[in-house]
Motif scaffolding. Structure first.
Motif, PDB file in Angstrom:
ATOM      1  N   GLY A  15       0.821  -1.205   0.000  1.00 30.73           N
ATOM      2  CA  GLY A  15       0.000   0.000   0.000  1.00 30.73           C
ATOM      3  C   GLY A  15       0.851   1.249   0.000  1.00 30.73           C
ATOM      4  O   GLY A  15       2.051   1.204  -0.261  1.00 30.73           O
ATOM      5  N   VAL A  16       0.221   2.386   0.313  1.00 30.92           N
ATOM      6  CA  VAL A  16       0.932   3.656   0.262  1.00 30.92           C
ATOM      7  C   VAL A  16       1.209   4.241   1.646  1.00 30.92           C
ATOM      8  O   VAL A  16       1.999   5.171   1.772  1.00 30.92           O
ATOM      9  CB  VAL A  16       0.186   4.697  -0.592  1.00 30.92           C
ATOM     10  N   MET A  17       0.588   3.716   2.673  1.00 26.28           N
ATOM     11  CA  MET A  17       0.815   4.238   4.025  1.00 26.28           C
ATOM     12  C   MET A  17       1.966   3.461   4.661  1.00 26.28           C
ATOM     13  O   MET A  17       1.790   2.655   5.575  1.00 26.28           O
ATOM     14  CB  MET A  17      -0.470   4.150   4.854  1.00 26.28           C
ATOM     15  N   ILE A  18       3.149   3.713   4.125  1.00 25.54           N
ATOM     16  CA  ILE A  18       4.337   2.965   4.507  1.00 25.54           C
ATOM     17  C   ILE A  18       5.476   3.909   4.873  1.00 25.54           C
ATOM     18  O   ILE A  18       5.441   5.097   4.552  1.00 25.54           O
ATOM     19  CB  ILE A  18       4.790   2.019   3.374  1.00 25.54           C
ATOM     20  N   ALA A  19       6.481   3.337   5.550  1.00 30.09           N
ATOM     21  CA  ALA A  19       7.642   4.128   5.961  1.00 30.09           C
ATOM     22  C   ALA A  19       8.871   3.236   6.079  1.00 30.09           C
ATOM     23  O   ALA A  19       8.769   2.020   6.253  1.00 30.09           O
ATOM     24  CB  ALA A  19       7.368   4.803   7.297  1.00 30.09           C
ATOM     25  N   ALA A  20      10.019   3.897   6.019  1.00 33.57           N
ATOM     26  CA  ALA A  20      11.292   3.263   6.320  1.00 33.57           C
ATOM     27  C   ALA A  20      11.728   3.795   7.689  1.00 33.57           C
ATOM     28  O   ALA A  20      11.576   4.983   7.977  1.00 33.57           O
ATOM     29  CB  ALA A  20      12.326   3.604   5.257  1.00 33.57           C
ATOM     30  N   ALA A  21      12.231   2.905   8.525  1.00 34.68           N
ATOM     31  CA  ALA A  21      12.603   3.266   9.890  1.00 34.68           C
ATOM     32  C   ALA A  21      14.104   3.511  10.007  1.00 34.68           C
ATOM     33  O   ALA A  21      14.903   2.954   9.253  1.00 34.68           O
ATOM     34  CB  ALA A  21      12.205   2.152  10.852  1.00 34.68           C
ATOM     35  N   ASN A  22      14.466   4.336  10.994  1.00 32.68           N
ATOM     36  CA  ASN A  22      15.878   4.567  11.274  1.00 32.68           C
ATOM     37  C   ASN A  22      16.509   3.257  11.758  1.00 32.68           C
ATOM     38  O   ASN A  22      15.803   2.335  12.162  1.00 32.68           O
ATOM     39  CB  ASN A  22      16.051   5.703  12.278  1.00 32.68           C
ATOM     40  N   PRO A  23      17.834   3.140  11.697  1.00 31.33           N
ATOM     41  CA  PRO A  23      18.489   1.874  12.047  1.00 31.33           C
ATOM     42  C   PRO A  23      18.148   1.346  13.447  1.00 31.33           C
ATOM     43  O   PRO A  23      17.994   0.131  13.626  1.00 31.33           O
ATOM     44  CB  PRO A  23      19.981   2.196  11.923  1.00 31.33           C
ATOM     45  N   ALA A  24      18.013   2.220  14.434  1.00 27.43           N
ATOM     46  CA  ALA A  24      17.714   1.761  15.798  1.00 27.43           C
ATOM     47  C   ALA A  24      16.331   1.112  15.873  1.00 27.43           C
ATOM     48  O   ALA A  24      16.169   0.052  16.487  1.00 27.43           O
ATOM     49  CB  ALA A  24      17.811   2.916  16.782  1.00 27.43           C
TER      50      ALA A  24
END
Length: 97
Positions: A15-24
């Motif tokens: 879908g479009v409600m996505i994110a990439a997270a910081n390494p921690a």
């Protein structure tokens, strides 16, 4: 349309409600599939003086953002534009899982 593979789901559409997270937060893929509520709290630069739009969004973690700092996520364009003016580029946020 070209769609890049995500670290968590390859080429599977999430879908479009996505994110990439910081390494921690990403923690070697431990965050894959987790949902975070994110709200814009302010600007980070002088480009757009009032970037925030009302409300919060919920995004699913699908990837790693290696360049993101401790309190940063890289939101999809669709998710970002729901909580902030896209011209802002970067914003201050509050978030929780």
């Amino acid at each position: 349309m070209y769609r890049a593979a995500s670290s968590c789901y390859g080429f599977q559409d999430q879908g479009v409600m996505i994110a990439a997270a910081n390494p921690a937060i990403f923690n070697n893929r431990a965050a894959c599939g987790r949902r975070y509520r994110i709200r814009c709290t302010g600007r980070t630069n002088l480009g757009v003086l009032q970037p925030c739009r009302n409300g919060e969004i919920t995004v699913r973690i699908v990837d790693l953002c290696p360049g993101c700092g401790a309190n940063q996520f890289d939101l999809s364009q669709e998710a970002f534009s729901m909580i902030a003016d896209p011209n802002a580029g970067r914003i201050q946020i509050d978030y929780n899982q």
